[in-house]
Design a protein around this motif. Sequence first.
Motif, mmCIF file in Angstrom:
data_model
loop_
_atom_site.group_PDB
_atom_site.id
_atom_site.type_symbol
_atom_site.label_atom_id
_atom_site.label_comp_id
_atom_site.label_asym_id
_atom_site.label_seq_id
_atom_site.Cartn_x
_atom_site.Cartn_y
_atom_site.Cartn_z
ATOM 1 N N THR A 134 0.843 -1.020 -0.016
ATOM 2 C CA THR A 134 -0.003 0.017 -0.007
ATOM 3 C C THR A 134 0.780 1.200 -0.161
ATOM 4 O OG1 THR A 134 -0.178 -0.135 2.273
ATOM 5 C CG2 THR A 134 -2.057 -1.113 1.019
ATOM 6 N N ASP A 135 2.138 1.251 0.132
ATOM 7 C CA ASP A 135 2.897 2.372 0.315
ATOM 8 C C ASP A 135 3.249 3.052 -1.198
ATOM 9 O OD1 ASP A 135 4.588 0.077 -0.635
ATOM 10 O OD2 ASP A 135 6.493 1.383 -0.136
ATOM 11 N N ALA A 136 2.662 2.270 -2.163
ATOM 12 C CA ALA A 136 2.550 2.709 -3.767
ATOM 13 C C ALA A 136 1.559 3.511 -3.915
ATOM 14 C CB ALA A 136 3.006 1.377 -4.428
ATOM 15 N N LEU A 137 0.445 3.186 -3.047
ATOM 16 C CA LEU A 137 -0.819 4.090 -3.104
ATOM 17 C C LEU A 137 -1.093 5.471 -2.847
ATOM 18 C CD1 LEU A 137 -3.387 1.431 -1.923
ATOM 19 C CD2 LEU A 137 -2.738 1.852 -4.201
ATOM 20 N N ALA A 138 -1.573 6.473 -3.585
ATOM 21 C CA ALA A 138 -1.427 7.716 -3.408
ATOM 22 C C ALA A 138 -2.425 7.936 -2.220
ATOM 23 C CB ALA A 138 -1.867 8.389 -4.722
ATOM 24 N N ASP A 139 -2.513 9.088 -1.627
ATOM 25 C CA ASP A 139 -3.437 9.691 -0.754
ATOM 26 C C ASP A 139 -4.523 10.368 -1.718
ATOM 27 O OD1 ASP A 139 -2.240 8.704 1.504
ATOM 28 O OD2 ASP A 139 -1.167 10.495 1.783
ATOM 29 N N ASP A 140 -5.399 9.455 -2.351
ATOM 30 C CA ASP A 140 -6.364 9.961 -3.011
ATOM 31 C C ASP A 140 -7.621 8.981 -2.926
ATOM 32 O OD1 ASP A 140 -5.702 7.910 -4.617
ATOM 33 O OD2 ASP A 140 -4.877 9.157 -6.505
ATOM 34 N N GLY A 141 -8.563 9.187 -3.828
ATOM 35 C CA GLY A 141 -9.680 8.379 -3.766
ATOM 36 C C GLY A 141 -9.424 6.944 -3.851
ATOM 37 N N TYR A 142 -8.695 6.649 -5.134
ATOM 38 C CA TYR A 142 -8.534 5.268 -5.354
ATOM 39 C C TYR A 142 -7.810 4.540 -4.280
ATOM 40 C CZ TYR A 142 -6.264 1.161 -7.589
ATOM 41 O OH TYR A 142 -5.833 -0.111 -7.645
ATOM 42 N N GLY A 143 -6.514 5.073 -3.732
ATOM 43 C CA GLY A 143 -5.917 4.710 -2.654
ATOM 44 C C GLY A 143 -6.545 4.403 -1.364
ATOM 45 N N ASP A 144 -7.456 5.527 -1.115
ATOM 46 C CA ASP A 144 -8.341 5.406 0.250
ATOM 47 C C ASP A 144 -9.217 4.091 -0.049
ATOM 48 O OD1 ASP A 144 -6.850 7.553 1.110
ATOM 49 O OD2 ASP A 144 -8.576 8.993 0.593
ATOM 50 N N GLY A 145 -9.739 4.103 -1.248
ATOM 51 C CA GLY A 145 -10.700 2.846 -1.489
ATOM 52 C C GLY A 145 -10.020 1.655 -1.383
#
Length: 174
Positions: A134-145
């Motif tokens: 999950t460290d690759a995910l941005a702090d945006d809607g997709y990452g949060d989801g």
Amino acid sequence: MTEQQREASEDAVMTRIGQAIILLHAGDREEARNRLGDIWNEIGEEGPALHRCTLAHYMADAQDDPADELAWDLRALNAADGLRQEPITLPLPQPHSAVRVFYPSLHLNLAADYVKLSRPEAARIHLARARAATDALADDGYGDGVRAAISRLELRLGTGPDADPRPTPFPGQQ
């Protein structure tokens, strides 16, 4: 074939995949499955990894049988692994690091597949891999989801920091 012709052809494939995804999201699973199957037959196991990853990821969602869904999700993961060795023509500053963003979702999908197939240990392994990526995910809607979906499945499986030490039993387990 020139480089420009090759890129235009690849864009056409992604457009067709996108059209099938629209059908899938609109609820026409059978037509989406048929179109994605036709594209898969054209590009095959050796086609561009980005096409195979995208197509397999959504083809899994179009399946009615959990075992078929698992097979397609495994193809998507395999294709994502192939993206590391293949040149990517995405308009991103570091395209190979962008591949990392696929892994949380791919492993989450595999974990969910294994839950459906009553294989909790395999589900937990892929869920841990999803969380670790999950460290690759941005702090945006997709990452949060994606992070929220991982947390929900962790709770269900009795893993993760907020899990009940008494996990919900799988069908057929006491």
